[in-house]
Design a protein around this motif. Structure first.
Motif, short mmCIF file in Angstrom:
data_model
loop_
_atom_site.label_atom_id
_atom_site.label_comp_id
_atom_site.label_asym_id
_atom_site.label_seq_id
_atom_site.Cartn_x
_atom_site.Cartn_y
_atom_site.Cartn_z
N LEU A 181 0.83 -1.21 0.00
CA LEU A 181 0.00 0.00 0.00
C LEU A 181 0.86 1.25 0.00
O LEU A 181 0.57 2.22 -0.72
CB LEU A 181 -0.95 0.00 1.20
CG LEU A 181 -1.94 -1.15 1.27
CD1 LEU A 181 -2.91 -0.94 2.43
CD2 LEU A 181 -2.69 -1.36 -0.02
N LEU A 182 1.93 1.26 0.78
CA LEU A 182 2.83 2.42 0.80
C LEU A 182 3.51 2.62 -0.55
O LEU A 182 3.65 3.76 -1.02
CB LEU A 182 3.88 2.28 1.89
CG LEU A 182 3.37 2.50 3.30
CD1 LEU A 182 4.47 2.20 4.32
CD2 LEU A 182 2.86 3.92 3.49
N ILE B 217 -1.70 8.24 6.59
CA ILE B 217 -1.04 8.30 5.27
C ILE B 217 -1.80 7.45 4.27
O ILE B 217 -2.06 7.87 3.15
CB ILE B 217 0.42 7.83 5.38
CG1 ILE B 217 1.23 8.82 6.23
CG2 ILE B 217 1.05 7.69 4.00
CD1 ILE B 217 2.60 8.32 6.58
N VAL B 218 -2.16 6.24 4.67
CA VAL B 218 -2.83 5.33 3.76
C VAL B 218 -4.26 5.77 3.50
O VAL B 218 -4.76 5.66 2.40
CB VAL B 218 -2.78 3.88 4.32
CG1 VAL B 218 -3.63 2.95 3.49
CG2 VAL B 218 -1.34 3.40 4.34
N ALA C 122 1.55 6.97 -6.65
CA ALA C 122 0.52 7.98 -6.91
C ALA C 122 1.07 9.38 -6.68
O ALA C 122 0.80 10.29 -7.47
CB ALA C 122 -0.71 7.71 -6.04
N ALA C 123 1.83 9.56 -5.61
CA ALA C 123 2.41 10.88 -5.33
C ALA C 123 3.38 11.27 -6.45
O ALA C 123 3.38 12.42 -6.90
CB ALA C 123 3.12 10.87 -3.98
N LYS D 215 1.01 4.23 -2.77
CA LYS D 215 0.83 5.65 -2.42
C LYS D 215 2.01 6.49 -2.94
O LYS D 215 1.81 7.59 -3.45
CB LYS D 215 0.72 5.83 -0.90
CG LYS D 215 -0.61 5.36 -0.31
CD LYS D 215 -1.78 6.20 -0.76
CE LYS D 215 -1.93 7.44 0.09
NZ LYS D 215 -3.21 8.13 -0.14
N ARG D 216 3.23 5.95 -2.82
CA ARG D 216 4.40 6.67 -3.36
C ARG D 216 4.29 6.85 -4.86
O ARG D 216 4.58 7.91 -5.40
CB ARG D 216 5.69 5.92 -3.01
CG ARG D 216 6.22 6.20 -1.63
CD ARG D 216 7.64 5.68 -1.45
NE ARG D 216 7.75 4.25 -1.65
CZ ARG D 216 7.57 3.34 -0.72
NH1 ARG D 216 7.25 3.70 0.50
NH2 ARG D 216 7.70 2.06 -1.00
N LEU E 240 -4.86 8.74 -4.50
CA LEU E 240 -5.06 7.31 -4.31
C LEU E 240 -5.56 7.10 -2.89
O LEU E 240 -4.90 7.48 -1.93
CB LEU E 240 -3.76 6.53 -4.52
CG LEU E 240 -3.93 5.01 -4.62
CD1 LEU E 240 -4.68 4.62 -5.88
CD2 LEU E 240 -2.58 4.32 -4.59
N THR E 241 -6.75 6.52 -2.79
CA THR E 241 -7.39 6.29 -1.50
C THR E 241 -7.79 4.84 -1.40
O THR E 241 -8.34 4.27 -2.35
CB THR E 241 -8.65 7.17 -1.36
OG1 THR E 241 -8.28 8.53 -1.55
CG2 THR E 241 -9.29 7.00 0.00
#
Length: 107
Positions: A69-70, A104-105, A76-77, A73-74, A83-84
């Motif tokens: 998941l992290l 964060i997630v 997506a950033a 998220k990275r 990203l949710t």
């Protein structure tokens, strides 16, 4: 792809993409046994158009799920995309809390 789990075979899991590309869903386990393959498959997909990833189908998780998941998220950033993750299980929420990254997630 087939992976072995405790002597039993289980079909490899990955994110499913809605026909319109709007959202991803995940069903099955997400553990150290398959996290690398799941992440590699996800990296080949365009991020969901709405930025929503539905995790309601996750059956079992470990810390490798958090790492996946992290990583998403990275990505997506890096792509300046939202990203949710929605429908996070109690087990996954507990892991996110232990690592202090639930905000964060969820963001």
């Amino acid at each position: 792809m087939t992976e072995k789990h405790g002597g039993q075979e289980e079909a490899g899991r990955t994110f499913s993409v809605a026909a319109d590309g709007a959202r991803w869903t995940y069903a099955g386990t997400l553990t150290c046994a398959n996290a690398g393959a799941v992440l590699a498959a996800a990296e080949a997909l365009p991020l969901p158009a709405t930025g929503e990833v539905d995790l309601a189908g996750i059956r079992a998780v470990d810390s490798a799920a958090v790492a996946v998941l992290l990583a998403l998220k990275r990505r997506a950033a890096d792509e300046a995309r939202p990203l949710t993750f929605v429908n996070i299980s109690a087990a996954l929420a507990a892991l996110l809390d232990v690592y202090g990254i639930e905000e964060i997630v969820a963001a």
